[in-house]
Design an enzyme around this catalytic site. Structure first.
Site, mmCIF file in Angstrom:
data_model
loop_
_atom_site.group_PDB
_atom_site.id
_atom_site.type_symbol
_atom_site.label_atom_id
_atom_site.label_comp_id
_atom_site.label_asym_id
_atom_site.label_seq_id
_atom_site.Cartn_x
_atom_site.Cartn_y
_atom_site.Cartn_z
ATOM 1 N N HIS A 246 53.720 44.102 -13.060
ATOM 2 C CA HIS A 246 53.266 45.284 -13.792
ATOM 3 C C HIS A 246 53.470 45.109 -15.296
ATOM 4 O O HIS A 246 54.483 44.564 -15.732
ATOM 5 C CB HIS A 246 54.056 46.517 -13.357
ATOM 6 C CG HIS A 246 53.679 47.060 -12.025
ATOM 7 N ND1 HIS A 246 54.052 46.478 -10.843
ATOM 8 C CD2 HIS A 246 52.947 48.159 -11.697
ATOM 9 C CE1 HIS A 246 53.580 47.194 -9.828
ATOM 10 N NE2 HIS A 246 52.907 48.221 -10.328
ATOM 11 N N ASN B 126 60.028 37.994 -13.432
ATOM 12 C CA ASN B 126 59.701 39.384 -13.174
ATOM 13 C C ASN B 126 60.931 40.187 -12.755
ATOM 14 O O ASN B 126 61.155 41.305 -13.219
ATOM 15 C CB ASN B 126 58.621 39.454 -12.080
ATOM 16 C CG ASN B 126 58.107 40.864 -11.851
ATOM 17 O OD1 ASN B 126 58.196 41.729 -12.705
ATOM 18 N ND2 ASN B 126 57.562 41.097 -10.671
#
Length: 280
Positions: free
Chosen positions: A132, A163
């Site tokens: 994201h 991430n």
């Protein structure tokens, strides 16, 4: 009703029911997401590109592609050549930092991207997370805002260690600062440049660096801090990744705060120190 009239009618009804079942079954099997999210019992379109009530146009960067999309909780500039957003921008207010336990939806393409955003299947078995850009955790103040962060225009290929590691540390710190400063403005994305590795049938580029720029206006004083992080996990403290906004502009070709008065913009974007931004 005579039998010779009943039989054709039954055939038509059965055929219609079969078509409906086929359509419903197809949608269930492909896990499609209807972008018209139900909010307070009504349907509200969340994928058109008109500015929304929460859109802060004053701080929006420019777009090198001319394809800006506004969602309820964030705006983005999509770069078709790299099949991802060159920037995602949003304001994270203090009262938006909540911890509602929404169920994660499926990733879906963004209907508002005219050139079509990359399909989520490009990431399948690629070895990269669907990372994201606007974190789902930053939009937990409503189910609609949370759900739209799972549009593929808001993701970029990220190594899992990155991430879940240093990038996650920075995202958590942003939420901390949003609460401390009563809100921050965030611009984030990958450095999109020629020669990048690509994944999937659509050649989704894998950035070598990711950036995040924060602007704070609390206390009547505007301050900016920018981070440029190599696409790998790191245990280094976050302040070691601080750079000037000017450096990120040179790497991306993006003017991040064109709405600011020139003298103020030049001063803020030249800053490459964290001393004016409290890390506590």
């Amino acid at each position: 009703m005579k039998r010779n009239k009943i039989y054709p009618l039954l055939v038509l009804l059965i055929g219609a029911a079969f078509i409906v079942y086929e359509k419903y079954g197809e949608n269930q099997s492909t896990n499609t997401y209807d972008p018209q999210v139900e909010i307070h019992g009504t349907k509200k379109q969340t994928t058109d590109s008109k500015p929304k009530p929460l859109t802060n146009n004053y701080y929006l960067p420019n777009s090198t592609t001319g394809q800006i999309v506004h969602h309820e909780g964030y705006s983005l500039s999509y770069n078709e050549d790299f099949e991802q957003a060159e920037w995602v921008a949003y304001e994270l207010k203090k009262n938006q930092v909540v911890y509602t336990d929404f169920k994660r939806p499926y990733f879906e393409q963004d209907d508002a991207v005219k050139t079509e955003s990359a399909h989520w299947r490009n990431y399948k078995k690629s070895g990269y997370d669907r990372g994201h850009l606007c974190p789902a955790a930053d939009r937990k103040y409503s189910k609609a805002a949370f759900t739209e962060t799972f549009l593929t225009s808001n993701i970029s290929p990220q190594k899992h260690a990155f991430n879940a590691g240093v990038w996650n540390r920075l995202e958590q710190k942003v939420r901390y600062w949003a609460k401390k400063y009563d809100g921050v403005y965030v611009v984030t994305g990958g450095i999109l440049e020629n020669g990048l590795k690509a994944i999937g049938n659509e050649d989704v580029a894998v950035p070598n660096y990711f950036y995040k720029i924060l602007l704070d206006n609390s206390g009547g004083t505007t301050k900016v801090i920018a981070f440029l992080i190599p696409h790998k996990d790191s245990n280094k403290p976050l302040y070691e990744f601080v750079v000037s906004v000017d450096e990120i502009e040179k790497r991306t070709g993006i003017d991040f705060f064109p709405g600011l008065e020139d003298a103020k913009e030049n001063k803020l974007e030249a800053m490459n120190t964290y001393k004016q931004w409290s890390f506590r």
